[in-house]
Write a protein that holds these residues in place. Structure first.
Motif, short mmCIF file in Angstrom:
data_model
loop_
_atom_site.label_atom_id
_atom_site.label_comp_id
_atom_site.label_asym_id
_atom_site.label_seq_id
_atom_site.Cartn_x
_atom_site.Cartn_y
_atom_site.Cartn_z
N GLY A 5 6.97 -30.90 -56.71
CA GLY A 5 8.25 -30.28 -56.40
C GLY A 5 8.30 -29.91 -54.93
O GLY A 5 7.41 -30.25 -54.16
N ARG A 6 9.34 -29.22 -54.57
CA ARG A 6 9.44 -28.74 -53.20
C ARG A 6 8.43 -27.62 -53.05
O ARG A 6 8.46 -26.64 -53.78
N SER A 7 7.51 -27.78 -52.12
CA SER A 7 6.47 -26.77 -52.04
C SER A 7 6.82 -25.72 -50.99
O SER A 7 7.41 -26.01 -49.97
N GLY A 8 6.41 -24.51 -51.28
CA GLY A 8 6.67 -23.42 -50.36
C GLY A 8 5.73 -23.47 -49.17
O GLY A 8 4.72 -24.17 -49.18
N ARG A 9 6.09 -22.73 -48.14
CA ARG A 9 5.21 -22.66 -46.97
C ARG A 9 5.54 -21.44 -46.11
O ARG A 9 6.61 -20.87 -46.24
N ILE A 10 4.60 -21.11 -45.25
CA ILE A 10 4.81 -20.00 -44.31
C ILE A 10 4.78 -20.57 -42.89
O ILE A 10 3.82 -21.24 -42.51
N ARG A 139 -2.77 -16.81 -42.63
CA ARG A 139 -2.22 -17.30 -43.89
C ARG A 139 -1.08 -18.29 -43.71
O ARG A 139 -0.49 -18.74 -44.69
N THR A 140 -0.73 -18.59 -42.47
CA THR A 140 0.43 -19.47 -42.26
C THR A 140 0.05 -20.93 -42.37
O THR A 140 -1.10 -21.32 -42.16
N ASP A 141 1.05 -21.75 -42.69
CA ASP A 141 0.85 -23.20 -42.74
C ASP A 141 1.11 -23.81 -41.36
O ASP A 141 0.46 -24.77 -40.97
N THR A 142 2.07 -23.25 -40.64
CA THR A 142 2.44 -23.77 -39.32
C THR A 142 2.66 -22.59 -38.38
O THR A 142 3.24 -21.59 -38.79
N VAL A 143 2.21 -22.73 -37.15
CA VAL A 143 2.45 -21.68 -36.15
C VAL A 143 3.18 -22.27 -34.95
O VAL A 143 2.75 -23.28 -34.40
N HIS A 144 4.29 -21.65 -34.58
CA HIS A 144 4.99 -22.02 -33.35
C HIS A 144 4.65 -20.94 -32.33
O HIS A 144 5.05 -19.78 -32.49
#
Ligand SMILES: [Zn+2]
Length: 194
Positions: A5-10, A139-144
């Motif tokens: 499914g559409r997966s969540g992320r931080i 805990r994040t998936d991506t950092v800007h």
């Protein structure tokens, strides 16, 4: 074959003050809104601003914004009302009192399929990591990682200096309603506490 499914992320947006973190956060939420997804923005309740609010975006949209207090009660509110939306934004996450508790809420929301955007200062005016930043960024998936322009030399600023009457000052981590002002500075121009 397993259906995914559409997966969540931080997704974290971090950097010093004046690096445009809130603008970037709102752009991300606007992008979600344009895709027809339900969006909410949480802001810390500081200097007596509280309750329902809204944020105008560059494209002329109005995003619903909620001010919640920076104690555990507010963190719980983020979890409870965040569940009703597909995309959740949290602005200035460094303000919440319990970074670990907030980080766990973000994890649970993302695990349940939500897209969570969080903007936060990574370093204090002392040049040290915020407790919240350490907890959340891990805990994040991506950092800007955004930068500002150093007021001293025009270089790339990754630090925030607290100043009073043009002089560097240190002290309490967060001062709300204080008379301090802040300057973005590069590593070379940043003055660390003695
Ligand atoms: Zn500089």
């Amino acid at each position: 074959m397993r259906m995914t499914g559409r997966s969540g992320r931080i997704i974290a947006i971090t950097g010093p003050m004046f690096s445009g973190k809130t603008s970037r956060l709102i752009e991300f939420l606007e992008r979600e809104e344009l895709a027809g997804r339900s969006v909410v923005l949480f802001k810390p309740e500081i200097d007596n601003r509280y309750g329902e609010d809204s944020v105008s975006t560059h494209k002329g949209m109005k995003l619903p914004a909620r001010r919640v207090n920076i104690s555990m009660e507010g963190i719980k509110q983020i979890e409870d009302s965040g569940k009703g939306f597909e995309a959740i934004g949290i602005d200035e996450a460094e303000f919440w009192s319990d970074g670990a508790a907030l980080a766990e809420v973000l994890d649970r929301l993302a695990d349940s399929g939500k897209t969570v955007y969080v903007s936060l200062l990574n370093r204090s005016h002392r040049g040290e990591p915020f407790g919240n930043a350490s907890e959340i960024l891990a805990r994040t998936d991506t950092v800007h990682s955004l930068t500002a322009i150093c007021v001293r030399c025009g270089g790339e600023a990754t630090f925030t200096q607290r100043v009073r009457n043009g002089k560097e000052v240190f002290g309490e981590l967060i001062q709300i309603g204080g008379k301090d002002s802040y300057e973005p500075r590069c590593r070379n121009c940043f003055v660390r506490p003695e």
